[in-house]
Design a protein around this motif. Structure first.
Motif, PDB file in Angstrom:
ATOM      1  N   ASP A  13       1.053  -1.190   0.557  1.00  0.00           N
ATOM      2  CA  ASP A  13      -0.285   0.600  -0.082  1.00  0.00           C
ATOM      3  C   ASP A  13       0.977   1.457  -0.155  1.00  0.00           C
ATOM      4  OD1 ASP A  13       1.379  -0.625   2.386  1.00  0.00           O
ATOM      5  OD2 ASP A  13      -0.843   0.320   3.400  1.00  0.00           O
ATOM      6  N   TYR A  14       1.926   0.617  -0.646  1.00  0.00           N
ATOM      7  CA  TYR A  14       2.918   2.707  -0.349  1.00  0.00           C
ATOM      8  C   TYR A  14       3.431   2.954  -1.909  1.00  0.00           C
ATOM      9  CZ  TYR A  14       7.456   5.148   0.433  1.00  0.00           C
ATOM     10  OH  TYR A  14       8.285   5.759   0.442  1.00  0.00           O
ATOM     11  N   ASN A  15       2.090   4.613  -1.064  1.00  0.00           N
ATOM     12  CA  ASN A  15       2.675   5.841  -2.151  1.00  0.00           C
ATOM     13  C   ASN A  15       3.118   6.866  -1.477  1.00  0.00           C
ATOM     14  OD1 ASN A  15       1.129   8.535  -3.052  1.00  0.00           O
ATOM     15  ND2 ASN A  15      -0.824   7.225  -3.206  1.00  0.00           N
ATOM     16  N   LEU A  16       3.839   6.785  -2.580  1.00  0.00           N
ATOM     17  CA  LEU A  16       5.179   7.842  -2.776  1.00  0.00           C
ATOM     18  C   LEU A  16       4.555   9.497  -2.066  1.00  0.00           C
ATOM     19  CD1 LEU A  16       8.413   8.950  -2.088  1.00  0.00           C
ATOM     20  CD2 LEU A  16       8.200   8.351  -4.994  1.00  0.00           C
ATOM     21  N   GLU A  17       3.330   9.891  -3.465  1.00  0.00           N
ATOM     22  CA  GLU A  17       2.705  11.064  -3.658  1.00  0.00           C
ATOM     23  C   GLU A  17       2.109  10.944  -2.808  1.00  0.00           C
ATOM     24  OE1 GLU A  17      -0.146  12.930  -7.600  1.00  0.00           O
ATOM     25  OE2 GLU A  17       0.515  10.645  -7.095  1.00  0.00           O
ATOM     26  N   LEU A  18       1.422  10.546  -1.924  1.00  0.00           N
ATOM     27  CA  LEU A  18       0.701  10.729  -0.551  1.00  0.00           C
ATOM     28  C   LEU A  18       2.092  11.269   0.120  1.00  0.00           C
ATOM     29  CD1 LEU A  18      -2.151  10.866   0.761  1.00  0.00           C
ATOM     30  CD2 LEU A  18      -1.982   8.642   1.203  1.00  0.00           C
ATOM     31  N   LYS A  19       2.675  10.079   0.852  1.00  0.00           N
ATOM     32  CA  LYS A  19       3.906  10.305   2.090  1.00  0.00           C
ATOM     33  C   LYS A  19       4.494  11.811   1.714  1.00  0.00           C
ATOM     34  CE  LYS A  19       7.531   8.195   3.841  1.00  0.00           C
ATOM     35  NZ  LYS A  19       8.618   9.129   3.512  1.00  0.00           N
ATOM     36  N   ASN A  20       4.310  12.001   0.166  1.00  0.00           N
ATOM     37  CA  ASN A  20       5.153  14.059   0.039  1.00  0.00           C
ATOM     38  C   ASN A  20       4.613  14.749   0.328  1.00  0.00           C
ATOM     39  OD1 ASN A  20       7.955  11.959  -1.249  1.00  0.00           O
ATOM     40  ND2 ASN A  20       7.477  12.510  -2.997  1.00  0.00           N
ATOM     41  N   LYS A  21       3.175  14.458   0.037  1.00  0.00           N
ATOM     42  CA  LYS A  21       2.382  15.609   0.067  1.00  0.00           C
ATOM     43  C   LYS A  21       2.003  16.239   1.847  1.00  0.00           C
ATOM     44  CE  LYS A  21      -2.605  16.743  -1.364  1.00  0.00           C
ATOM     45  NZ  LYS A  21      -3.247  16.674  -2.431  1.00  0.00           N
ATOM     46  N   LYS A  22       1.532  14.309   2.084  1.00  0.00           N
ATOM     47  CA  LYS A  22       1.782  14.778   4.094  1.00  0.00           C
ATOM     48  C   LYS A  22       3.091  15.389   4.453  1.00  0.00           C
ATOM     49  CE  LYS A  22      -1.367  10.952   5.121  1.00  0.00           C
ATOM     50  NZ  LYS A  22      -1.445   9.007   5.448  1.00  0.00           N
ATOM     51  N   THR A  23       4.370  15.363   4.324  1.00  0.00           N
ATOM     52  CA  THR A  23       5.089  15.486   4.733  1.00  0.00           C
ATOM     53  C   THR A  23       5.127  17.573   4.667  1.00  0.00           C
ATOM     54  OG1 THR A  23       6.776  13.862   4.135  1.00  0.00           O
ATOM     55  CG2 THR A  23       7.877  15.735   4.566  1.00  0.00           C
ATOM     56  N   LEU A  24       4.613  17.318   3.294  1.00  0.00           N
ATOM     57  CA  LEU A  24       5.257  18.749   2.652  1.00  0.00           C
ATOM     58  C   LEU A  24       4.235  20.312   3.746  1.00  0.00           C
ATOM     59  CD1 LEU A  24       6.260  18.424  -1.119  1.00  0.00           C
ATOM     60  CD2 LEU A  24       7.520  19.949   0.554  1.00  0.00           C
ATOM     61  N   GLN A  25       3.527  19.276   3.609  1.00  0.00           N
ATOM     62  CA  GLN A  25       2.054  19.612   4.447  1.00  0.00           C
ATOM     63  C   GLN A  25       2.324  20.074   5.903  1.00  0.00           C
ATOM     64  OE1 GLN A  25      -0.694  21.201   2.973  1.00  0.00           O
ATOM     65  NE2 GLN A  25      -0.858  21.853   5.340  1.00  0.00           N
ATOM     66  N   PHE A  26       3.100  19.679   6.573  1.00  0.00           N
ATOM     67  CA  PHE A  26       4.113  19.354   8.019  1.00  0.00           C
ATOM     68  C   PHE A  26       4.728  20.534   8.233  1.00  0.00           C
ATOM     69  CE2 PHE A  26       7.459  18.415  11.023  1.00  0.00           C
ATOM     70  CZ  PHE A  26       6.971  18.950  11.685  1.00  0.00           C
ATOM     71  N   ILE A  27       5.744  20.586   7.089  1.00  0.00           N
ATOM     72  CA  ILE A  27       5.978  21.980   6.485  1.00  0.00           C
ATOM     73  C   ILE A  27       5.609  23.757   6.792  1.00  0.00           C
ATOM     74  CG2 ILE A  27       8.017  23.096   6.112  1.00  0.00           C
ATOM     75  CD1 ILE A  27       8.840  20.443   4.745  1.00  0.00           C
ATOM     76  N   GLU A  28       4.194  23.469   5.818  1.00  0.00           N
ATOM     77  CA  GLU A  28       3.586  24.800   5.957  1.00  0.00           C
ATOM     78  C   GLU A  28       2.926  24.549   7.102  1.00  0.00           C
ATOM     79  OE1 GLU A  28       2.958  26.615   3.608  1.00  0.00           O
ATOM     80  OE2 GLU A  28       3.922  25.729   2.710  1.00  0.00           O
ATOM     81  N   ASP A  29       2.373  23.304   7.915  1.00  0.00           N
ATOM     82  CA  ASP A  29       1.477  23.920   9.341  1.00  0.00           C
ATOM     83  C   ASP A  29       2.455  24.305  10.691  1.00  0.00           C
ATOM     84  OD1 ASP A  29      -0.482  23.152   7.986  1.00  0.00           O
ATOM     85  OD2 ASP A  29      -0.504  21.210   8.942  1.00  0.00           O
ATOM     86  N   VAL A  30       3.815  23.744  10.467  1.00  0.00           N
ATOM     87  CA  VAL A  30       5.086  23.962  11.784  1.00  0.00           C
ATOM     88  C   VAL A  30       5.360  25.853  11.406  1.00  0.00           C
ATOM     89  CG1 VAL A  30       4.998  21.916  12.244  1.00  0.00           C
ATOM     90  CG2 VAL A  30       6.806  22.854  10.617  1.00  0.00           C
ATOM     91  N   THR A  31       5.651  26.439  10.009  1.00  0.00           N
ATOM     92  CA  THR A  31       5.908  27.437   9.823  1.00  0.00           C
ATOM     93  C   THR A  31       4.902  28.639   9.957  1.00  0.00           C
ATOM     94  OG1 THR A  31       6.168  27.311   7.845  1.00  0.00           O
ATOM     95  CG2 THR A  31       7.650  26.009   8.114  1.00  0.00           C
ATOM     96  N   SER A  32       3.187  27.893   9.386  1.00  0.00           N
ATOM     97  CA  SER A  32       2.520  29.088   9.399  1.00  0.00           C
ATOM     98  C   SER A  32       2.676  29.418  10.591  1.00  0.00           C
ATOM     99  CB  SER A  32       1.111  28.250   8.919  1.00  0.00           C
ATOM    100  OG  SER A  32       1.707  27.895   7.691  1.00  0.00           O
ATOM    101  N   ASN A  33       2.452  27.904  11.655  1.00  0.00           N
ATOM    102  CA  ASN A  33       1.862  28.229  13.294  1.00  0.00           C
ATOM    103  C   ASN A  33       3.002  28.245  14.185  1.00  0.00           C
ATOM    104  OD1 ASN A  33      -1.121  28.180  12.977  1.00  0.00           O
ATOM    105  ND2 ASN A  33      -0.984  25.861  12.120  1.00  0.00           N
ATOM    106  N   ALA A  34       4.095  29.294  13.579  1.00  0.00           N
ATOM    107  CA  ALA A  34       5.367  28.983  14.329  1.00  0.00           C
ATOM    108  C   ALA A  34       5.088  29.256  15.456  1.00  0.00           C
ATOM    109  CB  ALA A  34       6.759  29.444  13.575  1.00  0.00           C
ATOM    110  N   ASP A  35       5.197  30.357  15.576  1.00  0.00           N
ATOM    111  CA  ASP A  35       5.031  30.791  17.386  1.00  0.00           C
ATOM    112  C   ASP A  35       4.810  30.055  18.333  1.00  0.00           C
ATOM    113  OD1 ASP A  35       5.779  33.033  19.072  1.00  0.00           O
ATOM    114  OD2 ASP A  35       3.893  33.584  19.669  1.00  0.00           O
ATOM    115  N   GLU A  36       2.778  29.244  17.797  1.00  0.00           N
ATOM    116  CA  GLU A  36       2.179  28.654  18.904  1.00  0.00           C
ATOM    117  C   GLU A  36       3.124  27.108  19.406  1.00  0.00           C
ATOM    118  OE1 GLU A  36       1.655  30.687  16.291  1.00  0.00           O
ATOM    119  OE2 GLU A  36      -0.228  30.490  16.154  1.00  0.00           O
ATOM    120  N   VAL A  37       4.206  26.655  17.929  1.00  0.00           N
ATOM    121  CA  VAL A  37       4.637  25.368  18.484  1.00  0.00           C
ATOM    122  C   VAL A  37       5.332  25.602  19.161  1.00  0.00           C
ATOM    123  CG1 VAL A  37       6.210  24.360  16.875  1.00  0.00           C
ATOM    124  CG2 VAL A  37       4.052  24.643  16.149  1.00  0.00           C
TER     125      VAL A  37
END
Length: 612
Positions: A13-37
């Motif tokens: 069930d390995y899906n590289l495209e989905l895995k990459n998308k999730k990783t890039l979303q993680f970067i978006e999330d933590v940088t958008s909420n940097a102070d709260e994090v």
């Protein structure tokens, strides 16, 4: 710097495209909420360590808010916590700095009193390091598609380790990572398909490790899509190794047998799964390596290579012209920013020019603060930062989201493993922002004047080493009038060069052996990271002293003044990097001497040898 190589099978069930998308979303999330994090990270660190001795001694009393933390806890350097570190190293297992047990010490390339600094770490930090590694390739895949279809040829090595008197292992952070299960038993990932089997990386003999990794890289040359090492210096050392040993390597490829000098049984077995007789490949490599010029050798031998993955920021920038020569100008990619204290951030624009590299700090890694740096002199290469801070300076520290564009700061970290408001010693400049998270150019390591590989020699240490050496001149009524130094990376490995101008009162000529003794005395006086580079890693060549004509340093001053330096404030630089100045000094050199042998070096700290 690559993630862990892996040989496990691809799950259905390995899906590289989905895995990459999730990783890039993680970067978006933590940088958008940097102070709260960041706020949450600090609360987490302080609440779980509320009862440790160090925080209690400073009267934090279980508070987890930023305001109390900044008011109560001092900004510190290694020397401030060294007594606590020594207690842990000597076997005290009480919660001194951290509520979780210290699993090992990571030996920093920075030194204190000539010995490597010991950074405490805990088991869970390996997970944080793995997380940072896992961000690199999804970022890269946005710029260079298809990397999952081939292999990476990375030259990775372990270094020697020691045991503290209390029985904890002390070793460099990468050695710790490569020996961990996070590296060795990593789940399937097409981006971690490497030419070097684990056994070749984990071989403690540097010759056998390099030889076997190079051989495996050559055997799989058409599959290689990216090449690299940790530092630029290490990758160039690998190319020079190939220059020296290509005939032996070709012989192994032609016959399908492994050279007898490779005696490590696990390495032999791993290599033999890859090595098969291939006279055609041997002919091809011989033809390329036998040509007069080695320009573009990387793209000639590994024709599908897209980029070179090495650190070329800071002092490593001195290797860029050599890398450009060997790689035919392939992109030089710096993917991440990390140290023994903590892994910090990633480069979100990996194909940028080396001079424009900026790292986005990942807010989940640690709690970050920034001490503004004020340069006394805009042209200085070595930024001097005060050793201890007064109350006003302690108040100047700003949080991650409050840094100002273009301003320079010294990085201060609070980690999960027991460092609180610790000055890392790196000077960074704010280059921009990714959402709310700042992006930094690495400017320099504060106070460092000389560096070839992972060694860092500062002005005070150099001065002290020179002072010890000039005692050899006393019997000849000779004194040192002036000196400066230079990290010469035109030779591989690179080496330190000192330019000495002498004042001669005696009539007895000074024999060459005396200057050679001076070279060795300087090497013996330098820190253990330098000496390990000379003795064990072979990453630094013998130190050289060049004697220059009388009046050379007056000429140097005249030249500096002609460029606009103030005659009243001119001081002889203790290290030079500017090419015309190096040329001026070299043109006035009358003799040259090298260290006749390696300095003394043993793994571990000097004081441990009496206790183990």
């Amino acid at each position: 710097m690559p993630e862990a190589p892996k040989n496990t099978q691809k799950p259905a069930d390995y899906n590289l495209e989905l895995k990459n998308k999730k990783t890039l979303q993680f970067i978006e999330d933590v940088t958008s909420n940097a102070d709260e994090v960041q706020k949450k990270v600090l609360e987490e660190i302080l609440s779980r360590n509320a009862h440790v001795e160090y925080l209690q001694n400073h009267g934090l009393n279980g508070h987890t808010d930023r305001e109390t933390f900044k008011k109560v806890m001092p900004v510190i350097t290694y020397e401030d916590i060294q007594p606590h570190i020594d207690r842990i190293a000597n076997g005290d297992t009480s919660p001194i700095l951290c509520s979780k047990p210290i699993s090992e010490f990571l030996t920093s390339s920075g030194t204190s009193g000539g010995e490597r600094k010991l950074m405490p770490t805990i088991e869970e930090e390996l997970g944080r390091r793995s997380l940072l590694y896992s961000l690199l390739m999804p970022v890269m895949s946005q710029f260079v598609p298809g990397l999952e279809k081939g292999k990476g040829m990375y030259f990775l090595f372990i270094k020697s380790e020691a045991k503290t008197p209390g029985g904890l292992v002390a070793r460099p952070v990468l050695t710790s990572y490569y020996k961990s299960n996070h590296f060795k038993d990593r789940p399937y990932d097409p981006y971690t398909n490497y030419t070097s089997p684990n056994e070749t990386i984990l071989c403690p003999d540097s010759y056998q490790s390099m030889y076997s990794q190079m051989l495996c890289g050559l055997c799989q040359h058409k599959e290689v899509l990216r090449v690299g090492a940790v530092f630029a210096s290490g990758f160039i050392r690998a190319i020079r190794f190939l220059e020296k040993h290509w005939r032996l390597l070709c012989n192994d490829i032609r016959t399908g047998t492994l050279d007898a000098q490779i005696t490590d049984q696990s390495v032999r077995e791993a290599v033999m799964t890859i090595l098969k007789p291939d006279p055609k490949l041997a002919d091809f490599i011989e033809a390329e390596c036998g040509k007069d010029s080695w320009q573009g050798i990387i793209t000639r031998l590994w024709p599908n290579t897209k980029y070179v993955d090495v650190i070329v920021t800071g002092t490593m920038s001195q290797y860029i012209p050599t890398l450009d020569y060997y790689s035919n100008g392939l992109p030089l990619v710096c993917t991440m920013y990390a140290s023994s204290e903590c892994y910090f951030g990633v480069n979100l624009k990996p194909l940028c020019k080396p001079s424009e590299v900026s790292y986005t700090l990942v807010p989940t890694m640690a709690y970050f603060e920034f001490l503004p740096v004020h340069r006394n002199n805009g042209v200085t290469n070595s930024i001097s930062v005060p050793k201890s801070l007064n109350e006003k300076e302690q108040q100047e520290l700003v949080d991650l989201v409050d840094v100002k564009l273009g301003q320079e700061y010294e990085l201060v970290v609070t980690t999960y493993a027991g460092l609180y408001r610790y000055r890392v010693g790196d000077v960074l400049r704010v280059a921009g922002f990714k959402n709310k998270a700042p992006q930094f150019n690495f400017i320099c390591r504060k106070n460092v004047v000389l560096s070839i590989d992972s060694d860092k020699t500062d002005e005070v240490e150099l001065q002290s080493a020179v002072k010890n050496a000039v005692n050899h001149l006393l019997p000849f009524d000779a004194t040192l009038a002036e000196y400066t130094s230079y990290a010469d990376t035109t030779s591989i490995p690179g080496h330190y060069v000192l330019f000495w101008e002498l004042s001669l009162d005696g009539t007895t000529p000074i024999p060459p052996s005396v200057f050679e003794d001076c070279c060795l005395t300087i090497e013996e006086s330098l820190n253990s990271v330098y000496r390990q580079g000379r003795v064990s890693d072979k990453s630094i060549g013998p130190l050289e002293i060049k004697i220059v004509e009388p009046g050379t340093f007056d000429k140097l001053m005249d030249y500096a003044i002609s460029l606009g330096a103030s005659i009243n404030q001119y001081k002889t630089p203790r290290c030079v990097k500017f090419a015309p100045i190096v040329e001026l000094l070299n043109s006035r050199a009358v003799s040259s001497y090298f260290s006749p042998k390696c300095p003394k070096w043993l793994p571990g700290h000097k004081q441990w040898s009496n206790k183990n």
